[in-house]
Write an enzyme that holds these catalytic residues in place. Structure first.
Site: not given
Ligand code: TYM
Length: 323
Positions: A111, A192, A195
Site C-alpha cells: 500500500k 485479490k 473493496k
Molecule cells: P478487510 O476489511 O480487508 O477484510 C475483511 C475480511 O475479509 C477477508 N478478505 C478476503 N478473503 C478472501 N478473499 C479475498 N479477496 C478477501 N478480501 C478480504 C479478510 O482476510 C478479512 O478476514 N485488517 C483487517 C481488518 C481487521 C481485523 C482485526 C481482522 C482489523 N482488526 C482483527 C481480524 C482481527 C482487514 O483489513 O480486513
C-alpha cells in the site's frame, strides 16, 4: 468455550471475498464460540476517507453483518471507535513492537509503495489490529489468507508482552478457510478481489443483483486454453472460478474440475451458485435497511458488551506495564 474475534474495515462495498474468506465462517461458527465481530472504522481512517462516507459505510457494514447471518443475541457486533480501549492498548503495544517488524509487513509495503507521504497510521495499522484481538483474549481469529502475516504479528506481540510483563494475553490463532481463502479479482485473477473501486467488473459485491453477478462471472478472464483444470499458478482465472464453486458447493475445487469440459459450462454453474448464495443476503439487507433503529440498538448493545471485556484486559495490561 473458545473466544473468537474478527474485524472488517468499512472502507468500501463488501464483496464475495469478504464473504467466503471471513463472514461465512463467522456466521457458521458463532454458535460454537463466544464471538466478537468488530467494524474497524479506526483502521479505515488510514486511507483518508470522506467523513460522511465513512459514517455511512460504518452503519451499512452493520447491516451486512446482520444480513450474512450474525445473530446479535449470541454474537457481539460493535464499532471499534465506540470502545476506547482499542487505541489505548494499541499505544501500549506500539511501545513493544519494533520498526523492523512493522516494515516487513507485506500489506504495508504494497500500500505504501515506498512513498514518504504515506500515513503513519498505515504503518502502525497491524498493531491496532493486534490490540483488537488481544483485548478480547481471543483464541481464534477467522480471517482470509491476506491477514495471515498480521495474525503472526499479533501472536508475536502477545508472546513478547507475556514474557516481559507477565501472562496477560491469550495467544491467538488464525482460522483460515481451506477453500476460497483468497478470492481473486475476476478481471485480474492474479490480484485479490478487493473493496477499492479499481475493478468494478472484477468484483462481485454482496449487494449486486442477479444480473450483475451473472454478467461478471460470464465475462471473467480465463486463459487461451480450453481444459478445465485446477492449477492456480498456471491457470489463475479458471482456478479462481473452481475455488468459488467449491466454496459455494462444499466440494473440492480440483475434483470439481473433472466434471467440466468447457469454460462456458463452468461459468454458468459458478454464476448460478453465487446468485443462489447471495440472494438471501441481499433480501435480508433490504429488510434491515428499513429498520435502522434495530441496527443502531444492536451496535449500542454490542459496544457495551465489548467494553466490559476490553476494559478489564486493558486495565491488566496497563497495570502490568506500570501505568
Ligand atoms: P478487510 O476489511 O480487508 O477484510 C475483511 C475480511 O475479509 C477477508 N478478505 C478476503 N478473503 C478472501 N478473499 C479475498 N479477496 C478477501 N478480501 C478480504 C479478510 O482476510 C478479512 O478476514 N485488517 C483487517 C481488518 C481487521 C481485523 C482485526 C481482522 C482489523 N482488526 C482483527 C481480524 C482481527 C482487514 O483489513 O480486513
Amino acid at each position: 468455550m473458545a473466544r473468537v474475534l474478527s474485524g472488517v474495515q468499512p472502507s468500501g462495498d463488501f464483496h464475495l471475498g469478504n464473504y467466503l474468506g471471513a463472514f461465512r465462517t463467522w456466521s457458521e461458527q458463532q454458535h460454537e464460540h463466544e464471538s466478537f465481530y468488530c467494524i474497524v472504522n479506526l483502521h479505515a481512517l488510514t486511507v483518508d476517507p470522506d467523513p460522511a462516507a465513512l459514517r455511512e459505510r460504518t452503519t451499512n457494514a452493520a447491516v451486512l453483518l446482520l444480513a450474512v447471518g450474525l445473530d446479535p443475541k449470541i454474537s457481539t457486533i460493535f464499532v471499534q471507535s465506540q470502545v476506547p480501549e482499542h487505541p489505548r492498548l494499541a499505544w501500549l503495544l506500539e511501545c513493544t513492537a519494533t520498526m523492523g517488524e512493522l516494515r516487513r509487513m507485506t500489506q504495508f509495503k504494497e500500500k505504501a509503495g515506498g512513498s514518504e507521504g504515506v500515513r503513519a497510521g498505515l504503518f502502525t495499522y497491524p498493531v491496532l489490529m493486534a490490540a483488537d484481538i488481544l483485548l478480547y483474549q481471543a483464541d481464534r481469529v477467522p480471517v482470509g489468507d491476506d491477514q495471515r502475516q498480521h495474525l503472526e504479528l499479533a501472536r508475536e506481540l502477545a508472546i513478547r508482552f507475556n514474557h516481559r510483563y507477565g501472562e496477560i494475553f491469550t495467544v491467538p490463532e488464525a482460522f483460515i478457510p481451506k477453500v476460497a481463502a483468497r478470492v481473486m479479482d475476476l478481471q485480474h485473477p492474479s490480484q485479490k478481489m478487493s473493496k477499492s473501486l479499481q475493478s468494478p467488473q472484477g468484483t462481485i459485491r454482496l449487494l449486486d443483483d442477479d444480473e450483475a453477478i451473472d454478467r461478471k462471472v460470464r465475462r471473467a478472464v480465463t486463459d487461451t486454453e480450453t481444459e478445465v483444470r485446477y492449477d492456480p499458478a498456471a491457470k489463475p482465472g479458471v482456478s479462481n472460478l473452481l475455488e468459488i464453486l467449491g466454496a459455494a458447493s462444499g466440494k473440492d475445487p480440483a475434483e470439481l474440475a473433472h466434471a467440466y469440459s468447457s469454460y462456458r459450462q463452468l461459468k454458468s454453474d459458478v454464476a448460478e451458485a453465487v446468485v443462489e448464495m447471495l440472494r438471501p443476503i441481499r433480501a435480508r439487507a433490504r429488510e434491515l435497511t428499513d429498520d435502522m433503529a434495530t441496527v443502531a440498538a444492536v451496535l449500542e448493545e454490542g459496544a457495551a458488551r465489548a467494553h466490559e471485556v476490553a476494559s478489564a484486559t486493558y486495565a491488566k495490561a496497563a497495570e502490568a506495564m506500570g501505568i
